[in-house]
Structures are given as structure tokens and as C-alpha cells.
Design a protein around this motif. Structure first.
Motif, short mmCIF file in Angstrom:
data_model
loop_
_atom_site.label_atom_id
_atom_site.label_comp_id
_atom_site.label_asym_id
_atom_site.label_seq_id
_atom_site.Cartn_x
_atom_site.Cartn_y
_atom_site.Cartn_z
N THR A 45 38.58 -2.52 -15.51
CA THR A 45 38.48 -1.19 -16.29
C THR A 45 36.68 -0.97 -16.67
O THR A 45 36.32 -2.65 -16.64
CB THR A 45 39.18 -1.24 -17.63
OG1 THR A 45 39.50 -1.15 -18.19
CG2 THR A 45 40.47 -0.99 -16.16
N THR A 48 36.34 -1.32 -23.10
CA THR A 48 37.10 -1.03 -23.96
C THR A 48 36.47 -1.08 -25.27
O THR A 48 36.93 -1.00 -26.52
CB THR A 48 38.54 -0.84 -23.68
OG1 THR A 48 39.31 -1.79 -23.48
CG2 THR A 48 39.16 0.22 -22.26
N CYS A 91 38.82 -3.21 -29.89
CA CYS A 91 38.95 -2.26 -28.54
C CYS A 91 39.80 -1.13 -28.47
O CYS A 91 40.44 -0.58 -29.66
CB CYS A 91 40.43 -2.97 -27.16
SG CYS A 91 39.71 -5.06 -27.60
N GLN A 96 42.33 2.17 -22.05
CA GLN A 96 43.06 1.00 -21.82
C GLN A 96 44.00 1.14 -20.88
O GLN A 96 44.13 1.17 -19.97
CB GLN A 96 42.66 -0.58 -22.60
CG GLN A 96 43.53 -1.68 -21.70
CD GLN A 96 42.02 -1.74 -20.62
OE1 GLN A 96 40.98 -1.89 -21.39
NE2 GLN A 96 42.44 -2.15 -19.14
N VAL A 172 43.88 -9.61 -23.57
CA VAL A 172 42.99 -8.61 -22.05
C VAL A 172 41.62 -8.73 -22.95
O VAL A 172 40.83 -8.73 -23.90
CB VAL A 172 42.87 -7.07 -22.61
CG1 VAL A 172 42.78 -6.66 -21.93
CG2 VAL A 172 45.07 -7.40 -22.11
N CYS A 174 37.86 -7.52 -23.75
CA CYS A 174 38.25 -5.49 -23.16
C CYS A 174 36.66 -4.91 -23.09
O CYS A 174 36.29 -3.88 -22.62
CB CYS A 174 38.08 -5.20 -24.66
SG CYS A 174 39.70 -5.32 -26.02
N GLY A 177 37.99 -5.47 -19.06
CA GLY A 177 39.84 -4.77 -19.37
C GLY A 177 40.73 -6.05 -18.32
O GLY A 177 41.64 -5.75 -18.00
#
Length: 310
Positions: A45, A48, A91, A96, A172, A174, A177
Motif C-alpha cells: 500500500t 501509512t 502509523c 491501512q 506491519v 507502515c 503496508g
């Protein structure tokens, strides 16, 4: 106060070697150095991460005579292992959740790495805790390419925003992602790729070993204010409370070691998927091996693993 923080972290460092249950090393591979603010290859992604400040220098560790392919571990509950800004989650968890929710294929691939159902991803993410690493840390990172996760070994720079589980293990990253798993061993000293950051030293790289108990409160350090604070498990920062610098923290037993999951076959090691020499290049598109997909078990040699142990 900052020096107290360094001492506390150093007190919970233990020397371990990443090995298979039969004592043999994992296959030879590469380790990608990933700077805190860069997304890296094949992100799941967009970023975030909330805090874009210049990452702090990694916490220096006591010198060690261990060989280059020995990585020291830090217990996931260690005070000072993580930091950040009080009242600010490192984050944006909801961002997310939304990013993965808008792409069912990515959401399914993300879930497969962590061994959960695709429908459980939002609740899983909301149960994690946003923090920043205060040490350069080894992980198994996962990009997304051609509809599938791609696994590779990586070192995350101190200051990297991550979401950690209730045992203190990063799950995760950030900035991209990407789902994370604990690192896997290398047959010999791994080849480093990517770009090293100022102050990087391979001897200061650690991996986070899961705490033996659920971490209900993370004791964290705010480098901006120089103060310590507590963050409850799963809290995004709204409930942070200032606290006193921790003292006299017990050290983990040096007999603890990191080994592959009992479900892995020691006779059939799978090679690590290695990224190319450039941070912008993509790792191999092969799916993670069974050994990479299963979190390692953290245990004392004197204590046999129980069924379903971490």
C-alpha cells in the motif's frame, strides 16, 4: 535520561544464532537495507506512517565477539525497544485498513502471510500497536507482485514505523503496508544490498523475539521530549501516559535460542527469496517458503515446545 534508555535496552539484549532445529544454517541469501522513509520494492500500500521526521540514530549495543552471521535478539517486551511521539500513533491504522479493504486481492495476500482469514484483517490491524523502532532490526519483509506476496530478508532502520503484536513482534511496516515475519537464518554471512544509512553497523542489528507473555503496556521513549511514556496494547496513542524511566530491568536467560517452527522440515531447507542490489528493484516473485511463512519459536532448550506455541 536518554542514557538510561540505552542502558535499559542493552540490558535485555541476548546473543543468539539463527539456526534450524538440526543445528544447520539456512540457505545463503541477501539482506536488503531499508531506510525508514522509503517504501522499498513492491509495496502493498501507500505509506501509512505518520511521523516523517529524520530517524534517530540506532541504539548502540555492547560489543560482541560473535561471528558476523550471529544476530542478537531483544525481547519484545523490553522497555525502550520502541519509541515514538507521545499521543501520536506512528502509523495511521485506519488508513491501512482502508487501503487493503479497497483491494481484495492484496488483502487476501496480506492475510496469507500472517496466517489469518482475509475477513479478519481489519480486526487484526486494529489489535496491533503503532510504534517506532529504536534499533536497526532484521525481519522477513513481504512485497506484493503479480498477485502474490514476495518474501525477502531485510534490515529496517531505527525510526521505522511499525505495527507490533501483543508479544512485541513487528507485523506491519507502515511505510509500505507490508506484512512482516521474524527473520530466517542464512547459511553464511548474508550479502547486504540497498543503501546503508549514516551510523549503520551490522553488529548493532537485532531481531525482536516474542515476549513470553502478552505485553499489555509498552514502555516507550520519546526522543523529541526526552521523556518516557506508556502505551497500552492496541492503543493508537490517545491513552498514552507519561512514566518514569525504567530501572533494574531483568536480563533474559542467555540459554534462549531462536529456531525454526516445529512444523518445518529440517531436511528440506528452502532458499530465501533475495531482492536485487537496488532498493528500487523488485525481489523475486516466488511465494514465501513454508519456513518463511511460519513464525519462529522462541524457547529455552530446557523447555519443550507446547502444541500451538508461538
Amino acid at each position: 535520561m536518554a542514557m538510561i534508555g540505552l542502558a535499559v535496552v542493552a540490558a535485555v539484549v541476548l546473543t543468539v544464532v539463527l539456526t534450524r532445529p538440526d543445528g544447520t544454517k539456512e540457505s545463503r541469501g541477501e539482506v536488503l537495507l531499508q531506510a525508514a522513509g522509503k517504501s522499498g520494492p513492491d509495496p502493498f500500500t501507500e505509506s501509512t506512517a505518520r511521523d516523517d521526521d529524520t530517524p534517530p540514530s540506532a541504539t548502540p549495543l555492547p560489543s560482541s565477539s560473535a561471528s558476523a552471521n550471529v544476530t542478537r535478539g531483544v525481547d519484545g517486551s523490553a522497555p525502550g525497544l520502541y519509541g515514538g511521539t507521545r499521543k501520536v500513533g506512528a502509523c495511521d491504522v485506519e488508513k491501512q485498513v482502508d487501503a487493503l479493504g479497497q483491494d481484495p486481492a492484496k488483502n487476501k495476500a496480506f492475510a496469507s502471510v500472517l496466517g489469518i482469514d482475509a475477513a479478519a484483517v481489519p480486526a487484526y490491524l486494529r489489535a496491533l500497536t503503532p510504534v517506532q523502532l529504536r534499533m536497526d532490526a532484521r525481519v522477513t519483509n513481504h512485497g506484493y507482485r503479480d498477485g502474490a506476496p514476495t518474501a525477502y530478508q531485510a534490515v529496517l532502520q531505527a525510526g521505522t514505523a511499525v505495527l507490533v503484536d501483543d508479544r512485541g513482534v513487528p507485523r506491519v511496516r507502515c511505510a509500505c503496508g507490508n506484512p512482516l515475519l521474524p527473520p530466517v537464518a542464512q547459511r553464511s554471512t548474508p550479502k547486504r544490498t540497498g543503501d546503508a544509512w549514516p551510523g549503520y553497523r551490522s553488529s548493532d542489528v537485532v531481531f525482536v523475539a516474542p515476549a513470553t507473555h502478552v505485553v499489555n503496556v509498552f514502555v516507550m521513549y520519546d526522543p523529541k521530549s526526552g521523556k518516557w511514556f506508556e502505551r497500552d496494547k492496541g492503543d493508537t496513542g490517545t491513552g498514552d501516559k507519561e512514566t518514569q524511566p525504567p530501572v533494574n530491568q531483568p536480563s533474559p536467560s542467555p540459554s534462549l535460542s531462536l529456531s525454526s517452527s516445529p512444523s518445518s522440515s529440517p531436511s528440506s531447507p528452502s532458499p530465501s527469496t533475495s531482492p536485487s542490489a537496488s532498493e528500487s528493484a523488485s525481489p523475486s516473485a516466488s511465494s514465501p517458503s513454508s519456513e518463511q511463512e511460519q513464525p519462529p519459536e522462541y524457547r529455552s532448550p530446557e523447555t519443550p515446545p507446547s502444541p500451538g506455541a508461538y
